[in-house]
Design a protein around this motif. Structure first.
Motif, mmCIF file in Angstrom:
data_model
loop_
_atom_site.group_PDB
_atom_site.id
_atom_site.type_symbol
_atom_site.label_atom_id
_atom_site.label_comp_id
_atom_site.label_asym_id
_atom_site.label_seq_id
_atom_site.Cartn_x
_atom_site.Cartn_y
_atom_site.Cartn_z
ATOM 1 N N ILE A 11 -15.443 9.098 -9.125
ATOM 2 C CA ILE A 11 -14.681 7.868 -9.364
ATOM 3 C C ILE A 11 -13.666 8.076 -10.483
ATOM 4 N N MET A 12 -14.095 8.740 -11.547
ATOM 5 C CA MET A 12 -13.166 9.022 -12.654
ATOM 6 C C MET A 12 -12.006 9.896 -12.184
ATOM 7 N N ASP A 13 -12.310 10.914 -11.356
ATOM 8 C CA ASP A 13 -11.256 11.783 -10.827
ATOM 9 C C ASP A 13 -10.283 10.994 -9.954
ATOM 10 N N PHE A 14 -10.822 10.081 -9.137
ATOM 11 C CA PHE A 14 -9.962 9.255 -8.295
ATOM 12 C C PHE A 14 -8.991 8.431 -9.150
ATOM 13 N N TYR A 15 -9.506 7.758 -10.161
ATOM 14 C CA TYR A 15 -8.639 6.938 -11.013
ATOM 15 C C TYR A 15 -7.649 7.784 -11.797
#
Length: 193
Positions: A11-15
């Motif tokens: 999720i952090m990578d996506f954002y």
């Protein structure tokens, strides 16, 4: 080697990618206010900033952000990055890698309620006599001309500047693209997907 990535890290990578793309398109098109100029300006930016991968250099295929960070890409990576930047510029877009037996990626985009294509790897787009971007129907009906990203028509005298030694003559360029255009999905097919 196999390892699991925790969901919070995904999720952090996506954002991280999401905000990088938003920041990137905002800066690329900060002085541009219409779709036509966003399309040409974004493609021009890719043409100027991303280089074709030289022989012997490893190909890394991850997220399009990797292409931006490395500043190197294959033909399909040029189209992948361009389609992502178009979407982040609120322009419907996607790319297809292969048409029939022809392996040459093209980026599709929608402008003024019709679909057109652009070839970011060579930095060319296709026009007709009535509008700047030729529609898919124009392309399939062989009613198109090639222009570079500065809107100069490409002809028998200028094709080597764009395509180098890939083609022997201008007619070979036209034949090459006509073979690809034969396999393009129709606008209705795209809209129904």
């Amino acid at each position: 080697t196999e390892f699991q990535i925790p969901i919070y890290l995904k999720i952090m990578d996506f954002y991280d990618r999401h905000y990088n793309y938003k920041y990137l398109v905002k800066n690329i098109n900060k002085n541009v206010d219409n779709e036509k100029d966003v399309i040409l300006n974004t493609t021009r930016w890719i043409q100027n900033k991303i280089k074709k991968i030289p022989e012997g250099v490893d190909i890394i295929d991850n997220h399009p952000l990797t292409i931006f960070e490395r500043r190197l890409g294959t033909d399909d990576q040029f189209s992948d990055l361009l389609s992502v930047l178009f979407v982040y510029s609120n322009i419907d877009s996607f790319y297809i890698s292969k048409f029939g037996k022809n392996w040459h990626p093209l980026t599709f985009f929608k402008i003024n309620d019709y679909w057109s294509i652009i070839d970011p790897y060579y930095g060319v787009y296709f026009t007709n006599n009535e509008r700047l971007f030729a529609s898919i129907k124009d392309l399939k009906n062989k009613k198109w001309k090639i222009s570079n990203l500065e809107s100069d028509k490409i002809d028998k005298l200028k094709f080597k500047e764009i395509f180098g030694n890939k083609f022997n003559d201008y007619d070979e360029v036209i034949t090459y693209y006509n073979k690809i255009f034969y396999y393009l999905p129709s606008s209705d097919d795209i809209n129904n997907t």
